[in-house]
Enzyme design. Structure first.
Site, PDB file in Angstrom:
ATOM      1  N   MET A  50      52.132  21.989  56.036  1.00  0.00           N
ATOM      2  CA  MET A  50      52.817  21.111  56.989  1.00  0.00           C
ATOM      3  C   MET A  50      54.094  20.529  56.370  1.00  0.00           C
ATOM      4  SD  MET A  50      50.979  21.229  59.761  1.00  0.00           S
ATOM      5  CE  MET A  50      51.129  19.738  60.731  1.00  0.00           C
ATOM      6  N   GLN A  67      49.602  13.391  49.446  1.00  0.00           N
ATOM      7  CA  GLN A  67      49.168  14.684  48.916  1.00  0.00           C
ATOM      8  C   GLN A  67      50.164  15.190  47.876  1.00  0.00           C
ATOM      9  OE1 GLN A  67      49.265  18.733  51.091  1.00  0.00           O
ATOM     10  NE2 GLN A  67      47.169  17.995  51.453  1.00  0.00           N
ATOM     11  N   CYS A 104      48.094  25.477  49.647  1.00  0.00           N
ATOM     12  CA  CYS A 104      49.349  26.002  50.181  1.00  0.00           C
ATOM     13  C   CYS A 104      49.550  27.442  49.722  1.00  0.00           C
ATOM     14  CB  CYS A 104      50.521  25.148  49.728  1.00  0.00           C
ATOM     15  SG  CYS A 104      52.109  25.790  50.317  1.00  0.00           S
ATOM     16  N   LYS A 159      42.256  19.617  49.017  1.00  0.00           N
ATOM     17  CA  LYS A 159      42.383  20.602  50.093  1.00  0.00           C
ATOM     18  C   LYS A 159      42.567  21.969  49.447  1.00  0.00           C
ATOM     19  CE  LYS A 159      43.537  22.606  54.079  1.00  0.00           C
ATOM     20  NZ  LYS A 159      44.903  22.503  54.626  1.00  0.00           N
ATOM     21  N   ASN A 208      38.803  23.330  58.245  1.00  0.00           N
ATOM     22  CA  ASN A 208      40.183  23.468  58.700  1.00  0.00           C
ATOM     23  C   ASN A 208      40.454  24.939  59.031  1.00  0.00           C
ATOM     24  OD1 ASN A 208      43.258  23.974  57.158  1.00  0.00           O
ATOM     25  ND2 ASN A 208      43.101  22.756  59.009  1.00  0.00           N
ATOM     26  N   GLY A 209      41.215  25.149  60.097  1.00  0.00           N
ATOM     27  CA  GLY A 209      41.626  26.491  60.442  1.00  0.00           C
ATOM     28  C   GLY A 209      41.317  26.865  61.877  1.00  0.00           C
ATOM     29  N   ASP A 210      42.366  27.030  62.674  1.00  0.00           N
ATOM     30  CA  ASP A 210      42.273  27.556  64.042  1.00  0.00           C
ATOM     31  C   ASP A 210      41.647  26.606  65.056  1.00  0.00           C
ATOM     32  OD1 ASP A 210      43.351  29.797  62.917  1.00  0.00           O
ATOM     33  OD2 ASP A 210      41.593  31.077  63.182  1.00  0.00           O
ATOM     34  N   GLY A 269      46.096  20.828  61.710  1.00  0.00           N
ATOM     35  CA  GLY A 269      47.487  20.849  61.293  1.00  0.00           C
ATOM     36  C   GLY A 269      48.375  21.442  62.357  1.00  0.00           C
ATOM     37  N   ARG A 270      48.482  22.776  62.377  1.00  0.00           N
ATOM     38  CA  ARG A 270      49.441  23.441  63.257  1.00  0.00           C
ATOM     39  C   ARG A 270      49.240  23.126  64.732  1.00  0.00           C
ATOM     40  NH1 ARG A 270      48.672  29.386  62.235  1.00  0.00           N
ATOM     41  NH2 ARG A 270      46.538  28.747  61.733  1.00  0.00           N
TER      42      ARG A 270
END
Length: 327
Positions: free
Chosen positions: A1, A54, A84, A123, A186-188, A210-211
């Site tokens: 992000m 972070q 990342c 993370k 986390n994810g999707d 996030g996204r």
């Protein structure tokens, strides 16, 4: 992000139900060198709390020193980014690049925990590639050196953001009897229905988004509403969309200045206005003008043109930052 989860973005997410937020990740080396951009990312505001800062890096001493610098700003917690996947981070031995060396990851984490009195979280991802999906070992070892929570993205580094996130191993970490700390998945997660399904299926303590929040901060309040009632929340009206978009723009200009503030808002318009018939013309105008008054005039025009249209919740576009994994 990176260049997304800044104070303006966090402000509209907080308004719309986000419980805990993190800053953009900050280079430990940048903090130590007093790099202006890195120091600026330490800006947090009382209305954001609880909020975590972070950091990322691949050197024990640098991460420890960065942790001590961060502590002065008094966030609610300190997060280490071992997730990342972008080349400029991972291929320099930081972010997801640390997944190649689990012993190093443990040493880095231990150094940060020892350097600060703040709660430390991590993370990360499932592993570097499909042959090293070692998150079960990683989770236990990071817990053993003192982290207070672990967020896991359900892809390897080599997957970047391609394909579907695999939550199976996230669930195995959560259900490992050795694990006593909260585990966040986390994810999707791009809808309230999926949030409920994944929470129930994998038993995670929380979900990190996030996204899916880019240009659509309502994702948080919609999930909360669905979890509480079992019914979808009404989609935000065009008036709500324009109002939040304007607030985001205003705060972006206040914090970043007119040039950067306007340029970095451009990634958000598509989702703020997604699903409106014939909106492409307005979006094209929004990403080319460079004056706040012109932008707000276009947004006012959008509100007038689409007034009275019953909005429906449309699938959120998960913005991808694809990059091939180096051999």
């Amino acid at each position: 992000m990176e260049d997304v989860s800044d104070p303006p973005f966090r402000a509209v997410c907080k308004d719309n139900g986000a419980d805990l937020m993190y800053t953009e990740f900050i280079s430990s080396e940048g903090l130590i060198r007093d790099a202006i951009k890195s120091r600026r990312k330490l800006d947090i505001f009382e209305e954001e709390r609880p909020v975590g800062i972070q950091i990322f890096g691949g050197d024990e001493d640098s991460l420890a020193m960065a942790a001590r610098i961060v502590e002065v700003t008094q966030p609610d917690l300190l997060d280490i980014n071992f997730g990342c996947p972008v080349k400029k981070v991972a291929c320099r031995g930081a972010g997801a690049g640390v997944l190649k060396d689990i012993d190093l990851m443990v040493r880095l984490t231990s150094a940060v925990v020892k350097a600060t009195s703040l709660p430390v979280t991590v993370k990360t991802r499932l592993g570097w590639d499909d042959s090293s999906r070692n998150i079960l070992e990683v989770a236990e070892r990071l817990q053993d050196v003192g982290i207070q929570a672990l967020a896991i993205h359900g892809r390897t580094r080599c997957q970047m953001y391609k394909g579907e996130a695999d939550w199976t191993l996230i669930g195995e970490v959560k259900n490992n009897p050795r694990m006593q700390i909260p585990i966040f998945g986390n994810g999707d997660i791009d809808s309230p229905q999926k949030a409920l399904e994944y929470r129930n299926r994998y038993g995670v303590d929380g979900i990190m988004i996030g996204r899916a929040a880019i240009g659509y901060p309502w994702i948080f309040s919609e999930i909360k509403h669905f979890l509480a009632t079992g019914e979808p929340a009404p989609a935000p009206s065009i008036t709500e969309r324009v109002a939040v978009c304007k607030k985001h723009l205003r705060k972006s200009l206040e914090w970043k200045g007119p040039v950067v503030g306007i340029n970095e808002m451009r990634r958000h318009y598509a989702n703020y206005l997604k699903g409106l018939p014939g909106i492409k013309e307005f979006r094209n105008r929004l990403v080319t003008v460079t004056d706040r008054e012109e932008i707000e005039a276009i947004l006012d025009e959008v509100e007038q043109v689409y007034a009275g249209i019953e909005m429906e919740r449309t699938p959120i576009e998960l913005i991808n930052y694809h990059e091939k994994c180096p051999v």
